[in-house]
Design an enzyme around this catalytic site. Sequence first.
Site, PDB file in Angstrom:
ATOM      1  N   ASP A  75       0.850  -1.184   0.000  1.00 55.62           N
ATOM      2  CA  ASP A  75       0.000   0.000   0.000  1.00 55.62           C
ATOM      3  C   ASP A  75       0.892   1.241   0.000  1.00 55.62           C
ATOM      4  OD1 ASP A  75      -2.407   1.578   0.382  1.00 55.62           O
ATOM      5  OD2 ASP A  75      -1.758   1.810   2.465  1.00 55.62           O
ATOM      6  N   ASP A  95      -0.212   5.075   0.870  1.00 57.99           N
ATOM      7  CA  ASP A  95      -0.420   6.080   1.915  1.00 57.99           C
ATOM      8  C   ASP A  95      -0.314   5.471   3.306  1.00 57.99           C
ATOM      9  OD1 ASP A  95      -1.341   8.653   0.425  1.00 57.99           O
ATOM     10  OD2 ASP A  95      -2.465   7.027  -0.517  1.00 57.99           O
TER      11      ASP A  95
END
Length: 289
Positions: A85, A87
């Site tokens: 991922d 953020d």
Amino acid sequence: MIATVGTETLIVQAPDIPTPSLKQLAKLAGASSIEALPTTDTQAFRLAPAGNRAAVAAFCAESLLDFAFVPPDQRLDRVRLAAIDMDSTLITIECVDEIADMLGIKREVAAITESAMRGEIDFRQSLKQRVRLLTGLDVSALQRVYDERLRLSPGAERMLAGFRSVGAKTLLVSGGFTFFTERLKARLGIDYTVSNILEIADGKLTGRIQENIVDATVKAEWIRRLGNELRGSDGLIVGIGDGANDLPMLANADISIAYRAKPIVRARTTYAIDQCGLDAILNVFIHNP
């Protein structure tokens, strides 16, 4: 309490591990050897053999130690794909929140982001809501966020280099935006990226997202598809994330890792890294000499 010792090794990591705590943990786990592992800004040790999982987990939680029980066949050179991922995982910020700050509405947008990451509201609807609030913002604000605020999480480059050293591919899969994922791909040598495209007209954000939204389902589809292509006969697929939107992706990984994650994510993954940087992930694998 008598430790039940198995064939696994115990990896324990933290910025600082006092010697008395390490010895107490070894006794609790029934380990007969303690080996220091090479690290940069933290301390890491391998205790072997190790058992007594529940007691070890309780001790590590109380002592603020990251830990992992590692089976003997969990070798780094078996990793074929690491899906990460963006953020608050590969990078330290939530890009949409920092973009919103350019309009003076960071608090409002960040509250929606936090609720979505805890799994309290639907991600797709929350993303549409947040992007709509950015309507009219000059596209130059995105570059400002990248230049002035985007920072890699500690250990990110070392983690990527470690996966690359054994031939593993990397996938940056994000509910964020291509403006950032594509720049990180070029900068860090990431193999694949998947993220959302912000619609722009006359140099300003329209408040809409182009094409299909990259949500939890799409993330899961990508790790599943690439995993099937790359796994081979005995390969491992690794997933790394922090929010509820990552859970379906992580469920499709052989080894799932919650990085400084929400409780709902830590409860459903193979391992959790809370005290150390991303490079600590490399230590949950056996390294061939």
